[in-house]
Design a protein around this motif. Structure first.
Motif, PDB file in Angstrom:
ATOM      1  N   GLN A   1       0.925  -1.012   0.040  1.00  0.00           N
ATOM      2  CA  GLN A   1      -0.347   0.168   0.186  1.00  0.00           C
ATOM      3  C   GLN A   1       0.743   1.453  -0.075  1.00  0.00           C
ATOM      4  O   GLN A   1       0.646   2.406  -0.709  1.00  0.00           O
ATOM      5  CB  GLN A   1      -0.534   0.085   1.091  1.00  0.00           C
ATOM      6  CG  GLN A   1      -1.868   0.784   1.279  1.00  0.00           C
ATOM      7  CD  GLN A   1      -1.485   2.810   1.850  1.00  0.00           C
ATOM      8  OE1 GLN A   1      -0.764   2.139   2.433  1.00  0.00           O
ATOM      9  NE2 GLN A   1      -2.127   3.359   1.456  1.00  0.00           N
ATOM     10  N   LEU A   2       2.017   1.212   1.062  1.00  0.00           N
ATOM     11  CA  LEU A   2       2.876   2.600   0.356  1.00  0.00           C
ATOM     12  C   LEU A   2       3.487   3.078  -0.681  1.00  0.00           C
ATOM     13  O   LEU A   2       3.622   4.224  -1.658  1.00  0.00           O
ATOM     14  CB  LEU A   2       3.790   2.213   2.070  1.00  0.00           C
ATOM     15  CG  LEU A   2       4.832   3.348   1.781  1.00  0.00           C
ATOM     16  CD1 LEU A   2       4.655   4.434   2.078  1.00  0.00           C
ATOM     17  CD2 LEU A   2       5.704   2.947   3.216  1.00  0.00           C
ATOM     18  N   ILE A   3       3.919   1.725  -1.150  1.00  0.00           N
ATOM     19  CA  ILE A   3       4.576   2.192  -2.014  1.00  0.00           C
ATOM     20  C   ILE A   3       3.401   2.263  -3.607  1.00  0.00           C
ATOM     21  O   ILE A   3       3.744   3.021  -4.021  1.00  0.00           O
ATOM     22  CB  ILE A   3       4.270   0.168  -3.233  1.00  0.00           C
ATOM     23  CG1 ILE A   3       6.443   0.202  -2.415  1.00  0.00           C
ATOM     24  CG2 ILE A   3       5.715   0.403  -4.368  1.00  0.00           C
ATOM     25  CD1 ILE A   3       6.923  -1.768  -2.353  1.00  0.00           C
ATOM     26  N   TYR A   4       2.169   1.856  -3.502  1.00  0.00           N
ATOM     27  CA  TYR A   4       1.191   2.214  -4.105  1.00  0.00           C
ATOM     28  C   TYR A   4       1.299   3.743  -4.292  1.00  0.00           C
ATOM     29  O   TYR A   4       1.230   4.644  -5.050  1.00  0.00           O
ATOM     30  CB  TYR A   4       0.236   1.208  -4.432  1.00  0.00           C
ATOM     31  CG  TYR A   4      -1.112   1.956  -5.164  1.00  0.00           C
ATOM     32  CD1 TYR A   4      -0.572   1.818  -6.827  1.00  0.00           C
ATOM     33  CD2 TYR A   4      -1.951   3.011  -4.345  1.00  0.00           C
ATOM     34  CE1 TYR A   4      -1.599   1.936  -7.675  1.00  0.00           C
ATOM     35  CE2 TYR A   4      -2.646   3.217  -5.048  1.00  0.00           C
ATOM     36  CZ  TYR A   4      -3.072   2.884  -6.977  1.00  0.00           C
ATOM     37  OH  TYR A   4      -3.679   2.691  -7.911  1.00  0.00           O
ATOM     38  N   HIS A   5       1.309   4.305  -2.699  1.00  0.00           N
ATOM     39  CA  HIS A   5       0.460   5.807  -2.674  1.00  0.00           C
ATOM     40  C   HIS A   5       1.484   7.143  -3.300  1.00  0.00           C
ATOM     41  O   HIS A   5       1.784   7.479  -3.423  1.00  0.00           O
ATOM     42  CB  HIS A   5      -0.023   5.522  -1.264  1.00  0.00           C
ATOM     43  CG  HIS A   5       0.290   7.170  -0.457  1.00  0.00           C
ATOM     44  ND1 HIS A   5      -0.987   7.768  -0.375  1.00  0.00           N
ATOM     45  CD2 HIS A   5       0.981   7.686   0.761  1.00  0.00           C
ATOM     46  CE1 HIS A   5      -0.934   9.166  -0.513  1.00  0.00           C
ATOM     47  NE2 HIS A   5       0.976   8.729   0.409  1.00  0.00           N
ATOM     48  N   ALA A   6       3.150   6.426  -2.759  1.00  0.00           N
ATOM     49  CA  ALA A   6       4.276   7.121  -2.261  1.00  0.00           C
ATOM     50  C   ALA A   6       4.051   7.223  -4.604  1.00  0.00           C
ATOM     51  O   ALA A   6       4.600   7.761  -5.171  1.00  0.00           O
ATOM     52  CB  ALA A   6       5.328   5.854  -1.899  1.00  0.00           C
ATOM     53  N   ALA A   7       4.442   5.992  -5.630  1.00  0.00           N
ATOM     54  CA  ALA A   7       4.363   5.555  -6.522  1.00  0.00           C
ATOM     55  C   ALA A   7       3.169   6.182  -7.161  1.00  0.00           C
ATOM     56  O   ALA A   7       3.522   7.461  -7.867  1.00  0.00           O
ATOM     57  CB  ALA A   7       4.795   4.279  -6.857  1.00  0.00           C
ATOM     58  N   ARG A   8       2.450   6.771  -6.980  1.00  0.00           N
ATOM     59  CA  ARG A   8       0.965   6.912  -7.397  1.00  0.00           C
ATOM     60  C   ARG A   8       1.121   8.788  -7.138  1.00  0.00           C
ATOM     61  O   ARG A   8       1.072   9.746  -8.292  1.00  0.00           O
ATOM     62  CB  ARG A   8      -0.263   6.897  -7.119  1.00  0.00           C
ATOM     63  CG  ARG A   8      -1.541   6.932  -7.901  1.00  0.00           C
ATOM     64  CD  ARG A   8      -2.521   6.453  -7.137  1.00  0.00           C
ATOM     65  NE  ARG A   8      -3.897   7.472  -8.237  1.00  0.00           N
ATOM     66  CZ  ARG A   8      -5.387   6.977  -7.522  1.00  0.00           C
ATOM     67  NH1 ARG A   8      -5.423   6.134  -6.278  1.00  0.00           N
ATOM     68  NH2 ARG A   8      -5.826   7.981  -7.909  1.00  0.00           N
ATOM     69  N   ARG A   9       1.411   9.031  -5.771  1.00  0.00           N
ATOM     70  CA  ARG A   9       1.941  10.616  -5.698  1.00  0.00           C
ATOM     71  C   ARG A   9       3.061  11.294  -6.840  1.00  0.00           C
ATOM     72  O   ARG A   9       2.976  12.493  -7.083  1.00  0.00           O
ATOM     73  CB  ARG A   9       2.191  10.786  -4.605  1.00  0.00           C
ATOM     74  CG  ARG A   9       2.477  12.391  -4.057  1.00  0.00           C
ATOM     75  CD  ARG A   9       2.374  12.038  -2.339  1.00  0.00           C
ATOM     76  NE  ARG A   9       3.091  14.150  -2.147  1.00  0.00           N
ATOM     77  CZ  ARG A   9       1.743  13.978  -0.887  1.00  0.00           C
ATOM     78  NH1 ARG A   9       1.172  14.084  -1.149  1.00  0.00           N
ATOM     79  NH2 ARG A   9       1.952  14.844  -0.532  1.00  0.00           N
ATOM     80  N   TRP A  10       3.832   9.916  -7.325  1.00  0.00           N
ATOM     81  CA  TRP A  10       4.946  10.366  -7.859  1.00  0.00           C
ATOM     82  C   TRP A  10       4.662  10.331  -9.302  1.00  0.00           C
ATOM     83  O   TRP A  10       5.805  10.585  -9.930  1.00  0.00           O
ATOM     84  CB  TRP A  10       6.140   9.944  -7.389  1.00  0.00           C
ATOM     85  CG  TRP A  10       6.386  11.121  -6.032  1.00  0.00           C
ATOM     86  CD1 TRP A  10       6.072  12.008  -4.771  1.00  0.00           C
ATOM     87  CD2 TRP A  10       7.462  10.379  -4.776  1.00  0.00           C
ATOM     88  NE1 TRP A  10       6.295  12.672  -4.619  1.00  0.00           N
ATOM     89  CE2 TRP A  10       6.518  10.982  -3.450  1.00  0.00           C
ATOM     90  CE3 TRP A  10       7.763   9.312  -4.076  1.00  0.00           C
ATOM     91  CZ2 TRP A  10       7.439  10.333  -2.290  1.00  0.00           C
ATOM     92  CZ3 TRP A  10       8.186   8.486  -2.869  1.00  0.00           C
ATOM     93  CH2 TRP A  10       8.526   9.251  -2.133  1.00  0.00           C
ATOM     94  N   SER A  11       4.305   9.294  -9.428  1.00  0.00           N
ATOM     95  CA  SER A  11       3.885   8.918 -11.041  1.00  0.00           C
ATOM     96  C   SER A  11       2.510   8.861 -11.237  1.00  0.00           C
ATOM     97  O   SER A  11       1.814   8.515 -11.220  1.00  0.00           O
ATOM     98  CB  SER A  11       5.435   7.541 -11.547  1.00  0.00           C
ATOM     99  OG  SER A  11       4.449   7.038 -10.616  1.00  0.00           O
ATOM    100  N   HIS A  12       2.426   7.470 -12.942  1.00  0.00           N
ATOM    101  CA  HIS A  12       1.329   7.542 -12.923  1.00  0.00           C
ATOM    102  C   HIS A  12       0.462   6.896 -12.651  1.00  0.00           C
ATOM    103  O   HIS A  12       1.139   5.803 -11.830  1.00  0.00           O
ATOM    104  CB  HIS A  12       1.178   6.986 -14.696  1.00  0.00           C
ATOM    105  CG  HIS A  12       0.165   7.157 -15.650  1.00  0.00           C
ATOM    106  ND1 HIS A  12      -0.786   6.003 -15.243  1.00  0.00           N
ATOM    107  CD2 HIS A  12      -0.568   8.230 -15.833  1.00  0.00           C
ATOM    108  CE1 HIS A  12      -1.915   6.191 -16.171  1.00  0.00           C
ATOM    109  NE2 HIS A  12      -2.098   7.953 -16.547  1.00  0.00           N
ATOM    110  N   PRO A  13      -0.542   6.284 -12.128  1.00  0.00           N
ATOM    111  CA  PRO A  13      -0.535   5.265 -11.553  1.00  0.00           C
ATOM    112  C   PRO A  13      -1.103   4.095 -11.757  1.00  0.00           C
ATOM    113  O   PRO A  13      -0.744   2.411 -11.464  1.00  0.00           O
ATOM    114  CB  PRO A  13      -3.246   5.918 -11.675  1.00  0.00           C
ATOM    115  CG  PRO A  13      -2.915   6.910 -12.028  1.00  0.00           C
ATOM    116  CD  PRO A  13      -1.772   7.772 -12.610  1.00  0.00           C
TER     117      PRO A  13
END
Length: 167
Positions: free
Chosen positions: A33-45
């Motif tokens: 969940q943290l990886i998804y949240h951080a990656a979504r914040r900094w890149s495309h979903p």
């Protein structure tokens, strides 16, 4: 165990081994969940979904927690959370999260990042919250007649002396 009794009353039937593995499994889920949240914040979903899925489907991650019951995923989650907090400039919280000795491997990276950006005050804040949180966590376990630094040194010595390959 009380947890097994509680689970069986809810209609679930967990073995003791499964119950011992649950904290690590939950930490793996939190890490995804943290990886998804951080990656979504900094890149495309879509990129965030791929990155989180790659971690979640990694056979080593699954074997370590779900098969072997190792709790490495808990400090791994805390270290990743500390890096996210560092990047998002929540330095006080970053210092609180870095209290596990395993996380000391991140200290050089954090120091270099903060000094590179000339955030000496931020480094002092992070260090202060780190030391205060560490003291609060360690203090209840310090036996009478020994001071905190001596206790920490003794515990680290016992831990690293247990296996010849520990560093």
């Amino acid at each position: 165990t009380p947890l097994q009794h509680l689970a069986s009353n809810g209609g679930w039937n967990f073995s003791r081994d499964t119950l011992y593995k649950l904290p690590a499994i939950f930490a793996d889920v939190a890490t995804v969940q943290l990886i998804y949240h951080a990656a979504r914040r900094w890149s495309h979903p879509v990129v965030a979904g791929v990155v989180a899925t790659v971690y979640a489907a990694n056979p080593a991650i699954i074997a370590n927690s779900a098969r072997w019951g190792q709790v490495d995923s808990i400090p791994a989650y805390l270290m990743l959370l500390a890096l996210v907090l560092l990047i998002e400039e929540h330095l006080a919280l970053c210092g609180v999260v870095l209290t596990k000795p395993t996380a000391l491997v991140l200290v050089p990276l954090i120091v270099v990042m903060l000094l590179r950006d000339r955030k000496v005050a931020g480094l002092a804040l992070l260090a202060g919250t780190f030391f205060l949180t560490s003291l609060a966590v360690i203090w209840p376990f310090v036996p009478t007649g020994i001071d905190v630094p001596q206790f920490v040194a003794q515990r680290l010595g016992v831990t690293t002396g247990t296996w010849s390959y520990a560093t």
